[in-house]
Structure formats: structure tokens, C-alpha cells
Design a protein around this motif. Sequence first.
Motif, PDB file in Angstrom:
ATOM      1  N   GLY A 105      -1.110  -9.590  -1.048  1.00 50.90           N
ATOM      2  CA  GLY A 105      -2.028 -10.196  -0.140  1.00 50.90           C
ATOM      3  C   GLY A 105      -3.094 -10.890  -1.098  1.00 50.90           C
TER       4      GLY A 105
ATOM      5  N   GLU B 116      -9.027  -4.999  -9.582  1.00 45.31           N
ATOM      6  CA  GLU B 116      -7.993  -4.101  -9.073  1.00 45.31           C
ATOM      7  C   GLU B 116      -8.003  -2.610  -9.603  1.00 45.31           C
ATOM      8  OE1 GLU B 116      -4.980  -4.084  -7.303  1.00 45.31           O
ATOM      9  OE2 GLU B 116      -5.156  -1.867  -8.168  1.00 45.31           O
TER      10      GLU B 116
ATOM     11  N   ARG C  73       1.500  -2.441  -4.006  1.00 42.72           N
ATOM     12  CA  ARG C  73       2.851  -1.574  -3.723  1.00 42.72           C
ATOM     13  C   ARG C  73       3.909  -2.300  -4.077  1.00 42.72           C
ATOM     14  NH1 ARG C  73       0.947  -0.860   2.540  1.00 42.72           N
ATOM     15  NH2 ARG C  73      -1.193  -1.825   1.867  1.00 42.72           N
TER      16      ARG C  73
ATOM     17  N   PHE D 120      13.275  -5.629  -0.815  1.00 44.46           N
ATOM     18  CA  PHE D 120      14.015  -6.692  -0.331  1.00 44.46           C
ATOM     19  C   PHE D 120      13.000  -7.278   0.686  1.00 44.46           C
ATOM     20  CE2 PHE D 120      15.833  -3.306   2.211  1.00 44.46           C
ATOM     21  CZ  PHE D 120      15.535  -3.906   3.307  1.00 44.46           C
TER      22      PHE D 120
ATOM     23  N   ILE E  97     -13.685  -0.523  -6.575  1.00 46.78           N
ATOM     24  CA  ILE E  97     -15.083  -0.552  -6.062  1.00 46.78           C
ATOM     25  C   ILE E  97     -15.307   0.267  -5.268  1.00 46.78           C
ATOM     26  CG2 ILE E  97     -16.062  -2.020  -4.205  1.00 46.78           C
ATOM     27  CD1 ILE E  97     -15.479  -3.618  -7.212  1.00 46.78           C
TER      28      ILE E  97
ATOM     29  N   ASN F 289      -8.740  -7.150  -0.121  1.00 44.57           N
ATOM     30  CA  ASN F 289      -7.308  -6.770   0.025  1.00 44.57           C
ATOM     31  C   ASN F 289      -6.942  -5.523  -0.062  1.00 44.57           C
ATOM     32  OD1 ASN F 289      -4.238  -6.972  -2.306  1.00 44.57           O
ATOM     33  ND2 ASN F 289      -4.315  -7.169  -0.092  1.00 44.57           N
TER      34      ASN F 289
ATOM     35  N   ASN G 160      -5.035   3.596  -2.612  1.00 46.13           N
ATOM     36  CA  ASN G 160      -6.059   3.668  -1.570  1.00 46.13           C
ATOM     37  C   ASN G 160      -5.141   3.385  -0.029  1.00 46.13           C
ATOM     38  OD1 ASN G 160      -7.970   4.585  -2.983  1.00 46.13           O
ATOM     39  ND2 ASN G 160      -9.232   2.467  -3.065  1.00 46.13           N
TER      40      ASN G 160
ATOM     41  N   GLY H  21      -3.685  -8.743   4.036  1.00 46.22           N
ATOM     42  CA  GLY H  21      -2.905  -7.761   3.781  1.00 46.22           C
ATOM     43  C   GLY H  21      -2.324  -6.980   4.772  1.00 46.22           C
ATOM     44  N   ALA H  22      -1.706  -5.931   4.624  1.00 47.87           N
ATOM     45  CA  ALA H  22      -0.904  -5.042   5.380  1.00 47.87           C
ATOM     46  C   ALA H  22      -1.629  -4.819   6.817  1.00 47.87           C
ATOM     47  CB  ALA H  22      -0.166  -3.909   4.898  1.00 47.87           C
TER      48      ALA H  22
ATOM     49  N   THR I 251       2.046  -6.408   8.153  1.00 50.28           N
ATOM     50  CA  THR I 251       2.747  -5.772   6.918  1.00 50.28           C
ATOM     51  C   THR I 251       4.121  -6.202   6.880  1.00 50.28           C
ATOM     52  OG1 THR I 251       2.989  -3.678   5.826  1.00 50.28           O
ATOM     53  CG2 THR I 251       3.802  -3.802   8.220  1.00 50.28           C
ATOM     54  N   GLY I 252       4.248  -6.204   5.407  1.00 50.93           N
ATOM     55  CA  GLY I 252       5.749  -6.619   4.770  1.00 50.93           C
ATOM     56  C   GLY I 252       5.447  -7.907   4.024  1.00 50.93           C
ATOM     57  N   LEU I 253       6.231  -8.031   2.918  1.00 53.86           N
ATOM     58  CA  LEU I 253       5.876  -9.038   2.132  1.00 53.86           C
ATOM     59  C   LEU I 253       5.773 -10.449   2.808  1.00 53.86           C
ATOM     60  CD1 LEU I 253       8.147  -8.037  -1.006  1.00 53.86           C
ATOM     61  CD2 LEU I 253       5.820  -7.496  -0.492  1.00 53.86           C
TER      62      LEU I 253
HETATM   63  C1  LIG Z   1       7.827   2.487  -0.412  1.00 53.67           C
HETATM   64  C2  LIG Z   1       7.444   1.242   0.170  1.00 53.67           C
HETATM   65  C3  LIG Z   1       8.767   0.306   0.222  1.00 53.67           C
HETATM   66  C4  LIG Z   1       8.205  -0.850   1.021  1.00 53.67           C
HETATM   67  N1  LIG Z   1       9.451  -1.616   1.067  1.00 53.67           N
HETATM   68  C5  LIG Z   1       9.388  -3.125   1.785  1.00 53.67           C
HETATM   69  C6  LIG Z   1      10.468  -3.631   1.443  1.00 53.67           C
HETATM   70  O1  LIG Z   1      11.601  -3.524   1.305  1.00 53.67           O
HETATM   71  N2  LIG Z   1      10.198  -5.167   2.139  1.00 53.67           N
HETATM   72  C7  LIG Z   1       8.947  -5.541   2.516  1.00 53.67           C
HETATM   73  O2  LIG Z   1       8.843  -6.625   2.822  1.00 53.67           O
HETATM   74  N3  LIG Z   1       7.876  -4.782   2.468  1.00 53.67           N
HETATM   75  C8  LIG Z   1       8.137  -3.496   1.906  1.00 53.67           C
HETATM   76  N4  LIG Z   1       7.148  -2.535   2.020  1.00 53.67           N
HETATM   77  C9  LIG Z   1       5.580  -2.929   2.331  1.00 53.67           C
HETATM   78  C10 LIG Z   1       4.948  -3.899   1.339  1.00 53.67           C
HETATM   79  O3  LIG Z   1       4.860  -3.287   0.189  1.00 53.67           O
HETATM   80  C11 LIG Z   1       3.487  -4.133   1.892  1.00 53.67           C
HETATM   81  O4  LIG Z   1       3.521  -4.780   3.181  1.00 53.67           O
HETATM   82  C12 LIG Z   1       3.030  -5.030   1.002  1.00 53.67           C
HETATM   83  O5  LIG Z   1       3.050  -4.992  -0.228  1.00 53.67           O
HETATM   84  C13 LIG Z   1       1.356  -5.022   1.464  1.00 53.67           C
HETATM   85  O6  LIG Z   1       0.696  -5.560   0.405  1.00 53.67           O
HETATM   86  P1  LIG Z   1      -1.052  -5.716   0.381  1.00 53.67           P
HETATM   87  O7  LIG Z   1      -1.543  -6.825  -0.500  1.00 53.67           O
HETATM   88  O8  LIG Z   1      -1.601  -5.657   1.715  1.00 53.67           O
HETATM   89  O9  LIG Z   1      -1.325  -4.210  -0.184  1.00 53.67           O
HETATM   90  P2  LIG Z   1      -1.473  -3.689  -1.444  1.00 53.67           P
HETATM   91  O10 LIG Z   1       0.057  -3.734  -2.221  1.00 53.67           O
HETATM   92  O11 LIG Z   1      -1.438  -2.104  -0.895  1.00 53.67           O
HETATM   93  O12 LIG Z   1      -2.489  -4.243  -2.579  1.00 53.67           O
HETATM   94  C14 LIG Z   1      -3.800  -3.537  -2.258  1.00 53.67           C
HETATM   95  C15 LIG Z   1      -4.553  -3.609  -3.604  1.00 53.67           C
HETATM   96  O13 LIG Z   1      -5.669  -3.016  -3.652  1.00 53.67           O
HETATM   97  C16 LIG Z   1      -6.174  -2.294  -4.529  1.00 53.67           C
HETATM   98  N5  LIG Z   1      -7.308  -1.748  -4.143  1.00 53.67           N
HETATM   99  C17 LIG Z   1      -7.428  -0.742  -3.040  1.00 53.67           C
HETATM  100  N6  LIG Z   1      -8.611  -0.276  -2.926  1.00 53.67           N
HETATM  101  C18 LIG Z   1      -9.507  -0.804  -3.880  1.00 53.67           C
HETATM  102  C19 LIG Z   1     -10.725  -0.815  -4.513  1.00 53.67           C
HETATM  103  N7  LIG Z   1     -11.578  -0.028  -3.756  1.00 53.67           N
HETATM  104  N8  LIG Z   1     -11.031  -1.440  -5.679  1.00 53.67           N
HETATM  105  C20 LIG Z   1     -10.212  -2.219  -6.240  1.00 53.67           C
HETATM  106  N9  LIG Z   1      -8.868  -2.195  -5.969  1.00 53.67           N
HETATM  107  C21 LIG Z   1      -8.592  -1.404  -4.682  1.00 53.67           C
HETATM  108  C22 LIG Z   1      -4.642  -1.260  -4.565  1.00 53.67           C
HETATM  109  O14 LIG Z   1      -4.795  -0.634  -5.776  1.00 53.67           O
HETATM  110  C23 LIG Z   1      -3.858  -2.441  -4.429  1.00 53.67           C
HETATM  111  O15 LIG Z   1      -3.195  -2.925  -5.834  1.00 53.67           O
HETATM  112  C24 LIG Z   1       7.011  -1.432   1.352  1.00 53.67           C
HETATM  113  C25 LIG Z   1       5.958  -0.584   1.355  1.00 53.67           C
HETATM  114  C26 LIG Z   1       6.300   0.625   0.478  1.00 53.67           C
HETATM  115  C27 LIG Z   1       4.995   1.444   0.260  1.00 53.67           C
END
Ligand SMILES: Cc1cc2nc3c(=O)[nH]c(=O)nc-3n(C[C@H](O)[C@H](O)[C@H](O)COP(=O)(O)OP(=O)(O)OC[C@H]3O[C@@H](n4cnc5c(N)ncnc54)[C@H](O)[C@@H]3O)c2cc1C
Length: 490
Positions: free
Chosen positions: A13, A32, A40, A57, A248, A277, A428, A463-464, A470-472
Motif C-alpha cells: 500500500g 519503515e 507482508r 498469488f 514511528i 500504511n 504491527n 492498506g489492508a 485487503t489482498g494485493l
Molecule cells: C501469510 C499471508 C499470506 C497472504 N497471502 C496472500 C495472497 O496469496 N494473495 C493476496 O492477494 N494477499 C495475501 N495476503 C494479504 C496481503 O499480504 C495484504 O493484504 C497486503 O500485503 C497488505 O499490504 P499493506 O500495505 O496494507 O500492509 P503491510 O504489508 O502490513 O505493510 C505495512 C508496513 O507498515 C510497517 N509499519 C507498521 N507500523 C509501523 C510504524 N509504527 N512505523 C513504521 N513502519 C510501520 C510494517 O512494518 C509494514 O512493512 C497474505 C497475507 C499474509 C499475512
Amino acid sequence: MSKSVTIVGAGLGGLSTALRLSYKGYQVTIIEKQDLPGGRLHVLKKDGFTFDVGPSFFSMSYEFKELFDSIGEPIPFELNELNPLYTVNMAGSDRVFQIYKDLDKLANEFRGIEDNFEVKVRGYLKGAKEIFHDTEYKIIKRNFDNIVSYAMSMATVPFKHLPKMFRTFWAELERHFESEEVKIIFSLVAFFLGATPFNTPSVYNLLNYTELEHDGYWNVKGGMYKIVEGIMGLLEKKGVKMIYNTEIMSVQHEGGKMVSVTSAAGDVYMSDLFVINADAAWFRGKFLDRKKYTEAKLDKMEWTLAPFTIYLGVKGTIPGIHHHNYFLGDNFRGYADTIFRSTVAPEKPYYYVNVASKSNPDCAPEGCENLFILCPVPDLRVKPDWSDANKLVDEIIEDLGKRVKFDIKNNILTQVVYTPNEWQQMFNLYKGSGLGLAHGLNQIGALRPANKDEKLNNVYYVGASTHPGTGLPIVVIGSRLVTERIVNEH
Ligand SMILES: Cc1cc2nc3c(=O)[nH]c(=O)nc-3n(C[C@H](O)[C@H](O)[C@H](O)COP(=O)(O)OP(=O)(O)OC[C@H]3O[C@@H](n4cnc5c(N)ncnc54)[C@H](O)[C@@H]3O)c2cc1C
């Protein structure tokens, strides 16, 4: 002068929002917590093996194409369509179902199990297709300023879909299919929404349309982390500043605006705009003291299951396993009824196994396989103590070895396990919930934590756990929606 934006979190995200904003001329800094970008969508390298830590996937691959088209760049990784989409191994039977997008081939898999499958599946998918296209732009791909605009948009969804709001996912499957096998396989996707097929509204059968007919499932040549590496190359070109190993821990605001965010080390980061995010519900409670998001209130919300993940480097090639595999136990109904609220680890676990080395030989040393095993478990609200993790690991490895007829246990070269505690701590994730807030009808659209802060005029979320979900691919849509808001408002 161009406006400065601080993005807290380098998950997909945060990265895709950074991409869109930097190409529009904003000066972007990403902070980060981890030492690598991706959230994730992480990578783990150990003893010559490379593992995708989370997602393996995705559907709606065209959302990635849209992301790169929007900035005028070619897509910086190679998409690979899954065929078959995945395989399903049922407990107590050697029969393995290959789930194909090609409905003629799929019908072959269910021959002798579901009479007249082809006609039935086409009827089922027709309804799922209609609801997908009738809601896509009205609920998912647009911003909502308030509950009224959301209600008005919902009111334009054709009336004929109304009964689907009151029927369950499973009930819809029962209207079309008789065999337990077909109903169970087609209902697996419901668990990712944060509910079971027995309490998810039937509208979500649209996910089977996206999987079986619309765009199918995709992964990336060379492993999923190529997505992050591709984005990072472009961010570097645009001069986006990355600050790693920095969490943060507080925020400062005055006069209806966020002024700065402060790290654990006491470093203060100021900018014109902020995009959060980190989990959008948790962040509001933890750092902005919002009453709607206190721990007690968050605990009452519906969250998706937590991941229990095992990464195994195994000596030898395992013939009885494919790239994407589900291994199901027996007693599906009992499993579904207890999985969200059981205070103990599942006894007969259902799990997913991804063997990336089947398609990407670079992920494992020659003659070896890399196995990623994901077992969805209750989150830390329900089961906070994972000191018994090894028991579940042993059970899964033994069960898998038996089912694929390969001695996995004695051929393990490397092993890493993340319980919900590690998942919470690493990124987190609230109480270890893997996909963030669930997608019940009470937690979508304007009822989900919004992508614009309620009180601070220069704070946005992506983000999710914010809209649309949620989901990529959905998170990538979220980056488009939040960028639209920022560009319109600043
Ligand atoms: C095991 C697993 C399998 C999955 N499989 C799939 C799949 O096959 N297909 C699919 O589409 N989706 C899948 N998902 C869901 C997908 O991973 C998420 O929906 C997506 O990656 C979420 O992205 P995001 O940017 O919202 O959050 P995140 O990837 O969680 O990114 C948030 C970032 O913020 C950082 N952060 C948090 N708090 C702070 C802070 N206070 N200060 C600084 N940095 C901070 C974290 O470290 C993280 O890097 C899966 C999830 C998991 C856990």
C-alpha cells in the motif's frame, strides 16, 4: 514548490502510493520499521533457499497493469498465470482435485462426483459475474465522503441482488451444487474474508467468478518479491527517500493538521502530508487516541484469521505436490465452526502449501524444494500463547509427509516458523490478524476505517484495513483511491 509526503510503512500500500505520488511530483519519504521494504510481501533468504514470506498469488492482475500504466512505465516484473489455479487434497482420500479455469477441464475433475457439473457451474458463475460487475465501481473502486454517499451508491446496485445479502455463501453453493467436495472447494475463499462460508453473505461468491472466469490467479516469475524489487527500482529513479529500521512511536498535531511523526529513537519527521500504511484501525487508536478504536473496541471488531507459517528447505524433490496446494482435514463444518474462536491450536489442521521451486528453480539449491506452509489459526485475542507452536509444526509436517508420501521430517535442511506473535511483532498486525479487518458487510465501504482521517486534514491511510480492503490487488486499488483524494485536496 512540490508538497512533501511522509509515508509510514513500506508495505505494498505504501509503496504503490509512493509510486503514484512521486510520479505526480510530490516529494516522498517512506519510513519503515523493518530493514527491507514490502511489509507482508516480504522475502526470507536462508541456507540457499528463498521464500516468499506472505502472499504467493493474486487475482485481478490488471490492477498491477493499471498501476504502472498510470505512471507511464512498463510493468517491471513478469506476470505468470497459474494453470491449474491450485490443487486440493481432501483428507482420507488419495484423490487430488486440480482446479482449472478452463471449465471443460474442471468438469473432468468432478466427473462422477457432481452430475451435470458444467451446466451447474456456468449457472453459478453467471450470478457471481453479475454481482461482481454490478458492485465493482459502486462499492470497491470509489471513495466515499460519508455514510450517505455510500448508502446512495449502494442503492444503485440492482435490486435483484438483494436476496444475496441475506443468504450465506454456503447456502448459495447449495442452490447450485450437491456434492460436498464442490461446495467445500468453492467455499475456501470465504475464510480469507475473515469469516466462514456459513456466516459470510453470498455476495462474496463473486470471488469465485474472479478466480474461475474473470482473470484467474497469477504469480510473478522469480518469486513474489520481484514486485517489491520492481517498484523499488522506480522509486529510486524518482528520488523517493527510504528510511528503514525506524518505527514511528508517536505523532504530533495541532490546528487540525499533523505536524510530525517521531521514531523510537526520537527522530522527528515533518512534512506537508502524511500517509499511514500501518493498520488504519490500530494506528488511529494507538497514536491518535480515537475512542472508536480503543483496544476494547478493536477487540470487538471482526478480524481475519492469523497466519501460522512454516518455511522449510527440503532435500530431494517431492513428486506428490504441486506449486499451490490445499490440504483439507475432515469435518469441514466442525472446523469452520471452531477455527475463529478455538483457544487451542487446531488438532487436525487445514493448511496451504506453496512450493515455489516447482516453477522457480532459483528459489532452492539444486535437487531441493522450498516449502511455504500457511495454516490459518485464531488470532491473539483468542489464543495469545504460542509456546506450544512446535506441536502444531510437527503435526503438519507429519500429516503432509504422509499425504505426499515423502519423508519430509528427515530431509529438512532449514526451518523457520512464524506464529501469530511474530506476525504481530514484525509488521504491527493487530493481534496477529493476517489480512487485517474482515470484510463483513458492516466493515466495508464507508463502514471501514476511512482512507482520509476524520479530524486531521493532511492525514490519509492506505492498506489492508482501510477502504477498499485487503489482498494485493485491492491494496493497489486503495493506493489509487488515496492518491485521487490527495491530488484533489492538496
Ligand atoms: C501469510 C499471508 C499470506 C497472504 N497471502 C496472500 C495472497 O496469496 N494473495 C493476496 O492477494 N494477499 C495475501 N495476503 C494479504 C496481503 O499480504 C495484504 O493484504 C497486503 O500485503 C497488505 O499490504 P499493506 O500495505 O496494507 O500492509 P503491510 O504489508 O502490513 O505493510 C505495512 C508496513 O507498515 C510497517 N509499519 C507498521 N507500523 C509501523 C510504524 N509504527 N512505523 C513504521 N513502519 C510501520 C510494517 O512494518 C509494514 O512493512 C497474505 C497475507 C499474509 C499475512
